[in-house]
Design a protein around this motif. Structure first.
Motif, PDB file in Angstrom:
ATOM      1  N   LEU A   1       1.329  -1.221   0.152  1.00 54.05           N
ATOM      2  CA  LEU A   1       0.155  -0.010   0.225  1.00 54.05           C
ATOM      3  C   LEU A   1       0.741   1.512   0.342  1.00 54.05           C
ATOM      4  O   LEU A   1       0.142   2.188  -0.228  1.00 54.05           O
ATOM      5  N   ILE A   2       1.902   1.148   0.261  1.00 55.90           N
ATOM      6  CA  ILE A   2       3.318   2.388   0.269  1.00 55.90           C
ATOM      7  C   ILE A   2       3.605   2.946  -1.228  1.00 55.90           C
ATOM      8  O   ILE A   2       2.850   4.048  -1.455  1.00 55.90           O
ATOM      9  N   HIS A   3       3.085   1.938  -2.269  1.00 54.12           N
ATOM     10  CA  HIS A   3       3.214   2.616  -3.410  1.00 54.12           C
ATOM     11  C   HIS A   3       1.753   3.381  -3.368  1.00 54.12           C
ATOM     12  O   HIS A   3       1.848   5.206  -3.808  1.00 54.12           O
ATOM     13  N   ILE A   4       0.346   3.994  -3.180  1.00 47.29           N
ATOM     14  CA  ILE A   4      -0.630   4.393  -2.792  1.00 47.29           C
ATOM     15  C   ILE A   4      -0.208   5.655  -2.158  1.00 47.29           C
ATOM     16  O   ILE A   4      -0.937   6.336  -2.090  1.00 47.29           O
ATOM     17  N   VAL A   5       0.045   5.123  -0.879  1.00 49.46           N
ATOM     18  CA  VAL A   5       0.183   6.595   0.089  1.00 49.46           C
ATOM     19  C   VAL A   5       1.078   7.626  -0.567  1.00 49.46           C
ATOM     20  O   VAL A   5       1.342   8.556  -0.708  1.00 49.46           O
ATOM     21  N   GLU A   6       2.598   7.042  -1.308  1.00 47.51           N
ATOM     22  CA  GLU A   6       3.265   8.215  -1.468  1.00 47.51           C
ATOM     23  C   GLU A   6       3.008   8.870  -3.071  1.00 47.51           C
ATOM     24  O   GLU A   6       2.985   9.825  -2.536  1.00 47.51           O
ATOM     25  N   TRP A   7       2.042   8.143  -3.610  1.00 41.45           N
ATOM     26  CA  TRP A   7       1.882   8.517  -5.234  1.00 41.45           C
ATOM     27  C   TRP A   7       0.801   9.898  -4.158  1.00 41.45           C
ATOM     28  O   TRP A   7       0.755  10.612  -4.706  1.00 41.45           O
ATOM     29  N   LEU A   8      -0.353   9.474  -3.193  1.00 41.39           N
ATOM     30  CA  LEU A   8      -0.943  10.319  -2.559  1.00 41.39           C
ATOM     31  C   LEU A   8      -0.761  11.493  -2.599  1.00 41.39           C
ATOM     32  O   LEU A   8      -0.427  12.757  -2.538  1.00 41.39           O
ATOM     33  N   CYS A   9       0.832  11.787  -1.164  1.00 40.57           N
ATOM     34  CA  CYS A   9       1.665  12.339  -0.534  1.00 40.57           C
ATOM     35  C   CYS A   9       1.888  13.305  -1.826  1.00 40.57           C
ATOM     36  O   CYS A   9       2.109  14.949  -1.363  1.00 40.57           O
ATOM     37  N   ASN A  10       2.778  12.541  -2.834  1.00 37.27           N
ATOM     38  CA  ASN A  10       3.208  13.486  -3.786  1.00 37.27           C
ATOM     39  C   ASN A  10       2.463  14.224  -4.763  1.00 37.27           C
ATOM     40  O   ASN A  10       2.795  15.338  -5.745  1.00 37.27           O
ATOM     41  N   ASN A  11       1.257  13.636  -4.511  1.00 40.84           N
ATOM     42  CA  ASN A  11      -0.088  14.714  -5.975  1.00 40.84           C
ATOM     43  C   ASN A  11      -1.114  15.085  -5.502  1.00 40.84           C
ATOM     44  O   ASN A  11      -1.864  15.810  -6.615  1.00 40.84           O
TER      45      ASN A  11
ATOM     46  N   ILE B   1      11.301   5.984   2.210  1.00 40.02           N
ATOM     47  CA  ILE B   1      10.209   5.045   1.090  1.00 40.02           C
ATOM     48  C   ILE B   1      11.288   5.989  -0.142  1.00 40.02           C
ATOM     49  O   ILE B   1      10.616   6.823  -0.770  1.00 40.02           O
ATOM     50  N   GLY B   2      11.517   5.637  -0.831  1.00 38.63           N
ATOM     51  CA  GLY B   2      11.913   5.660  -1.736  1.00 38.63           C
ATOM     52  C   GLY B   2      13.408   6.535  -1.343  1.00 38.63           C
ATOM     53  O   GLY B   2      13.980   6.588  -0.612  1.00 38.63           O
ATOM     54  N   ASP B   3      13.286   8.184  -2.037  1.00 37.94           N
ATOM     55  CA  ASP B   3      14.359   9.081  -1.322  1.00 37.94           C
ATOM     56  C   ASP B   3      13.803  10.318  -0.297  1.00 37.94           C
ATOM     57  O   ASP B   3      13.847  10.968   0.108  1.00 37.94           O
ATOM     58  N   GLN B   4      12.560   9.649   0.293  1.00 35.85           N
ATOM     59  CA  GLN B   4      11.631  10.169   1.052  1.00 35.85           C
ATOM     60  C   GLN B   4      11.762   9.150   2.047  1.00 35.85           C
ATOM     61  O   GLN B   4      11.225   7.879   2.243  1.00 35.85           O
ATOM     62  N   SER B   5      11.643   9.980   3.458  1.00 33.66           N
ATOM     63  CA  SER B   5      10.822   9.660   4.749  1.00 33.66           C
ATOM     64  C   SER B   5       9.731   9.482   5.268  1.00 33.66           C
ATOM     65  O   SER B   5       8.809  10.473   4.576  1.00 33.66           O
ATOM     66  N   ILE B   6       9.277   9.074   5.885  1.00 33.64           N
ATOM     67  CA  ILE B   6       7.847   8.921   6.164  1.00 33.64           C
ATOM     68  C   ILE B   6       7.507   9.732   6.973  1.00 33.64           C
ATOM     69  O   ILE B   6       6.592  10.589   6.382  1.00 33.64           O
ATOM     70  N   THR B   7       8.475  10.745   7.896  1.00 29.52           N
ATOM     71  CA  THR B   7       8.527  12.004   8.332  1.00 29.52           C
ATOM     72  C   THR B   7       7.732  13.174   7.902  1.00 29.52           C
ATOM     73  O   THR B   7       7.227  14.058   7.200  1.00 29.52           O
ATOM     74  N   GLY B   8       9.122  13.358   5.694  1.00 28.56           N
ATOM     75  CA  GLY B   8       8.852  13.887   5.102  1.00 28.56           C
ATOM     76  C   GLY B   8       7.420  14.340   4.484  1.00 28.56           C
ATOM     77  O   GLY B   8       7.088  14.948   3.726  1.00 28.56           O
ATOM     78  N   LEU B   9       6.797  12.835   4.348  1.00 28.42           N
ATOM     79  CA  LEU B   9       5.495  12.765   3.249  1.00 28.42           C
ATOM     80  C   LEU B   9       4.340  12.864   4.512  1.00 28.42           C
ATOM     81  O   LEU B   9       3.860  13.445   4.394  1.00 28.42           O
ATOM     82  N   GLN B  10       4.386  13.091   6.001  1.00 23.94           N
ATOM     83  CA  GLN B  10       3.393  13.509   6.545  1.00 23.94           C
ATOM     84  C   GLN B  10       3.501  15.333   6.263  1.00 23.94           C
ATOM     85  O   GLN B  10       2.501  15.706   6.849  1.00 23.94           O
ATOM     86  N   LYS B  11       4.666  15.625   6.318  1.00 25.94           N
ATOM     87  CA  LYS B  11       5.037  17.517   6.305  1.00 25.94           C
ATOM     88  C   LYS B  11       4.785  17.300   4.946  1.00 25.94           C
ATOM     89  O   LYS B  11       3.945  18.265   5.244  1.00 25.94           O
ATOM     90  N   LYS B  12       4.300  16.634   4.058  1.00 22.12           N
ATOM     91  CA  LYS B  12       3.487  16.953   2.503  1.00 22.12           C
ATOM     92  C   LYS B  12       2.024  17.346   2.807  1.00 22.12           C
ATOM     93  O   LYS B  12       1.910  18.531   2.908  1.00 22.12           O
ATOM     94  N   VAL B  13       1.624  16.743   3.441  1.00 27.33           N
ATOM     95  CA  VAL B  13       0.546  15.964   3.319  1.00 27.33           C
ATOM     96  C   VAL B  13      -0.265  17.223   4.597  1.00 27.33           C
ATOM     97  O   VAL B  13      -1.164  18.467   4.250  1.00 27.33           O
ATOM     98  N   SER B  14       0.432  17.790   5.970  1.00 26.14           N
ATOM     99  CA  SER B  14       0.286  19.099   6.739  1.00 26.14           C
ATOM    100  C   SER B  14      -0.294  20.046   5.889  1.00 26.14           C
ATOM    101  O   SER B  14      -0.723  20.968   6.524  1.00 26.14           O
ATOM    102  N   MET B  15       1.147  19.928   4.696  1.00 26.59           N
ATOM    103  CA  MET B  15       1.002  21.533   3.977  1.00 26.59           C
ATOM    104  C   MET B  15      -0.078  21.934   3.273  1.00 26.59           C
ATOM    105  O   MET B  15      -0.638  22.838   3.412  1.00 26.59           O
ATOM    106  N   LEU B  16      -0.749  20.972   3.268  1.00 27.14           N
ATOM    107  CA  LEU B  16      -2.427  20.805   2.356  1.00 27.14           C
ATOM    108  C   LEU B  16      -3.885  21.039   3.125  1.00 27.14           C
ATOM    109  O   LEU B  16      -4.625  20.994   2.720  1.00 27.14           O
ATOM    110  N   LYS B  17      -3.507  20.655   4.149  1.00 30.12           N
ATOM    111  CA  LYS B  17      -4.990  20.979   5.015  1.00 30.12           C
ATOM    112  C   LYS B  17      -5.580  21.739   5.606  1.00 30.12           C
ATOM    113  O   LYS B  17      -3.941  22.664   5.384  1.00 30.12           O
TER     114      LYS B  17
END
Length: 214
Positions: free
Chosen positions: A59-69, A198-214
């Motif tokens: 499921l990380i593939h879906i999660v990473e794609w959503l966070c990035n897009n 996760i690839g070249d990103q960390s879980i923390t990095g993905l969480q930051k991307k999400v928090s910026m859009l809330k």
């Protein structure tokens, strides 16, 4: 199963399961079942060899794609080509009719289309799985969710609800997506640690991307 949203309108459901494969840590720990409910249908569910299956993969593939897009889905990134259509599927269909005797025009047209699709459909992140082809785009105060999986039938794979388009109020879409991402990233952080890559990103990095859009 963890569920977020209203399955009669728009919802996401997932559950981690033990991976059947020997894989790197992030992939192994993100293996599970994923359901995307739209208007009462799990549009990721399919039948193969008379066996109905939910989507099950890393499921990380879906999660990473959503966070990035998500910024393109929620923001201002309209379909780039001058064609008319009432939904994403019609826009894609009309854009595929383009012809030109000039090679550069053909390249620029289809490059614009494919670049947009990469940002608005997670299909490129399926990693060899049977992930449904689903598109997301903002249309005023709604997020259109559209899908077309008829092409899988050539492989004798039949989706329960193979084709459709549905408008989700933007506020409902955001709440469902953010609740899902917050939950699954938190669970992955508990399993792997906040600095897990996760690839070249960390879980923390993905969480930051999400928090910026809330």
């Amino acid at each position: 199963m963890n569920m977020f949203g209203n399955m009669k309108k728009f919802a996401i459901e997932y559950q981690f399961l033990p991976s059947p494969y020997e894989e790197e840590e992030v992939l192994q720990n993100s293996w599970g079942i994923f359901r995307l409910w739209v208007a009462g249908y799990d549009i990721c569910e399919y039948t193969i060899n008379d066996d109905k299956k939910p989507y099950e993969w890393n499921l990380i593939h879906i999660v990473e794609w959503l966070c990035n897009n998500l910024e393109f889905i929620l923001g201002y990134d309209p379909f780039p080509l001058p064609v008319q259509g009432d939904n994403i599927l019609e826009l894609i269909q009309e854009s595929d009719k383009f012809e030109s005797e000039e090679d550069d025009e053909l390249y620029l047209w289809y490059q614009a289309k494919n670049s947009w699709l990469f940002r608005h459909s997670w299909f490129s992140s399926r990693a060899g799985s049977m992930l449904a082809s689903v598109y997301f785009r903002r249309n005023r105060n709604y997020i259109e969710v559209a899908w077309n999986n008829n092409f899988f039938e050539d492989k004798q794979i039949f989706f329960t609800n193979p084709k459709g388009s549905y408008a989700v109020p933007k506020a409902d879409f955001k709440k469902t997506i953010f609740d899902f991402l917050d939950n699954i990233l938190s669970n992955l952080e508990t399993k792997l640690g906040r600095d897990a890559k996760i690839g070249d990103q960390s879980i923390t990095g993905l969480q930051k991307k999400v928090s910026m859009l809330k």
